[in-house]
Design an enzyme around this catalytic site. Structure first.
Site, PDB file in Angstrom:
ATOM      1  N   GLY A 221      46.355   0.768  38.385  1.00 26.63           N
ATOM      2  CA  GLY A 221      46.557   0.799  39.825  1.00 26.63           C
ATOM      3  C   GLY A 221      47.682  -0.071  40.349  1.00 26.63           C
ATOM      4  N   CYS A 247      50.648  -7.445  31.525  1.00 30.38           N
ATOM      5  CA  CYS A 247      50.714  -6.223  32.319  1.00 30.38           C
ATOM      6  C   CYS A 247      50.245  -6.443  33.770  1.00 30.38           C
ATOM      7  CB  CYS A 247      49.939  -5.110  31.622  1.00 30.38           C
ATOM      8  SG  CYS A 247      50.413  -3.453  32.166  1.00 30.38           S
ATOM      9  N   GLN A 251      51.655  -9.053  36.857  1.00 31.15           N
ATOM     10  CA  GLN A 251      52.032  -8.690  38.222  1.00 31.15           C
ATOM     11  C   GLN A 251      51.221  -9.479  39.247  1.00 31.15           C
ATOM     12  OE1 GLN A 251      51.293  -4.494  38.119  1.00 31.15           O
ATOM     13  NE2 GLN A 251      52.842  -4.103  36.564  1.00 31.15           N
ATOM     14  N   GLY A 291      53.386   1.267  35.791  1.00 36.37           N
ATOM     15  CA  GLY A 291      54.155   2.002  36.789  1.00 36.37           C
ATOM     16  C   GLY A 291      54.709   1.113  37.880  1.00 36.37           C
ATOM     17  N   HIS A 332      52.734  -5.032  26.097  1.00 34.49           N
ATOM     18  CA  HIS A 332      51.452  -5.246  25.430  1.00 34.49           C
ATOM     19  C   HIS A 332      51.625  -5.846  24.035  1.00 34.49           C
ATOM     20  CE1 HIS A 332      48.624  -3.140  28.186  1.00 34.49           C
ATOM     21  NE2 HIS A 332      49.749  -2.571  28.587  1.00 34.49           N
ATOM     22  N   GLU A 334      49.389  -6.968  22.175  1.00 32.87           N
ATOM     23  CA  GLU A 334      48.272  -6.541  21.313  1.00 32.87           C
ATOM     24  C   GLU A 334      48.483  -5.131  20.771  1.00 32.87           C
ATOM     25  OE1 GLU A 334      47.364  -4.311  24.927  1.00 32.87           O
ATOM     26  OE2 GLU A 334      48.212  -6.292  24.533  1.00 32.87           O
TER      27      GLU A 334
END
Length: 357
Positions: A221, A247, A251, A291, A332, A334
């Protein structure tokens, strides 16, 4: 059975129905990974989206439940060029078709995914409908398609109560914003005792547990929808506890400290994105799924400075926080799926916790 993908600009693709036959409207995004389709399907960051796989053959090694990144798949829909009906793999426990049917996820196969991806690259990510109904008049559905938005999906994907992965090393508090299992497993394999907290946990509860470090996970989202979570992260920032964020967590930490984010034209989703470590100059190949991106032009250097940059388009891929034991990355480390190049970042986090003891 025929199925149709209707984009909000009126473009229609016709193919075959796979999985469930229910009708869905979702945000259509594409992933360029050649393998790891099960990890993609079970990544909570895809909640509220329908995924196009650009690689032309999907499902050839079947479903291996051990590889799932969460307890269930999260995308609203699944779009492929060709679906393998007869997988071959000694670890195979089922087919993609069975998996989609079991979890009531509709999909479409047999369409030109290259043409679809080019549309999304040229016009940007857009909404779409997957349906088995043939609409003669699109005017009745296009407004509904255009009106869709993912909304607050973090609350949908987070764990319902906290749980612990036992370990003999540092105590890490992992805030589950939609965490992939492999984040906790990477810490646990390094000896950490990992306590996973639901996304809406207060900062006071996390701080009271006296962790040696805090991990902010990935998730789905628009980060600006997470207003209450941002407030709690601001409180975590104001402590001296080492923090590593990935990620969505990256943000949210940026938003909590006065920076800004914006939606990208079509995002980064795949396992082959080059990122440059600005401290060493070394380039790593990374796994990505996002995104939205942090605006570096609105970054206060007294708070944070860029630490990684995307080699392809120059967008921000990580921040180092000035005077704090905090670093965050957009990609990422991981992996799963994707390369393990940046797994060393977990070791950096381990050293941060050792130094701060």
């Amino acid at each position: 059975m025929k199925a149709y993908l209707i984009l909000e600009d009126g473009t229609v693709f016709t193919g075959k129905s796979i999985g469930s036959t229910k009708e869905i409207i979702s945000e259509i995004v594409f992933n360029t990974s050649m393998t790891g389709y099960l990890e993609v399907l079970t990544d909570p960051s895809y909640a509220g989206q329908a995924v196009v796989m650009t690689y032309p053959l999907i499902g050839n090694y079947g479903i291996c439940y051990e590889d799932m990144e969460s307890a269930k798949p999260w995308p609203d829909g699944y779009i492929v060029r060709e679906l393998s009906r007869m997988p071959s793999n000694f670890r195979c426990e089922g087919t993609i078709q069975e998996f989609l049917e079991k979890h009531d996820i509709p999909g479409i196969a047999g369409i030109d995914t290259r043409a679809l991806t080019k549309i999304l690259r040229e016009k940007g990510t857009m909404n779409g409908m997957i349906t088995t109904c043939e609409y003669e008049d699109l005017s009745e559905v296009l407004p509904k398609i255009a009106a869709y938005n993912t909304g607050k999906v973090v609350e949908k994907v987070t764990c319902t109560e906290k749980y612990v992965l036992e370990g003999n090393g540092p105590k890490v508090a992992l805030l589950d914003l939609g965490a992939k299992r492999n984040i906790a497993h990477n810490l646990n394999r390094r000896g950490c005792e990992v306590t996973v907290y639901p996304a809406l946990t207060t900062a006071e509860e996390i701080i009271a547990s006296n962790p040696d470090g805090i991990m902010l996970s990935n998730g789905p989202g628009d980060p600006k929808e997470c207003t209450s979570i941002i407030e709690e992260i601001r409180k975590l920032y104001n402590t001296d506890i080492p923090i590593f964020a990935i990620c969505l967590g990256h943000q949210l930490m940026a938003l909590a400290t006065g920076a800004d984010t914006h939606k990208m034209k079509y995002g980064h989703r795949g396992g082959n994105h080059p990122v440059k470590d600005l401290q060493t100059g070394r380039v790593y190949i990374s796994s990505q799924n996002h995104g939205y991106v942090v605006d570096t032009d609105k970054l206060d250097p007294s708070v944070a400075v860029p630490a990684f940059v995307n080699v392809n388009d120059g967008t921000n891929e990580g921040l180092s926080y000035t005077g704090k034991n905090i670093f965050t990355v957009q990609f990422h480390p991981e992996a799963c799926p994707g390369p393990l190049d940046s797994g060393y970042l977990f070791d950096r986090f381990m050293k941060m916790m050792e130094v701060s003891e």
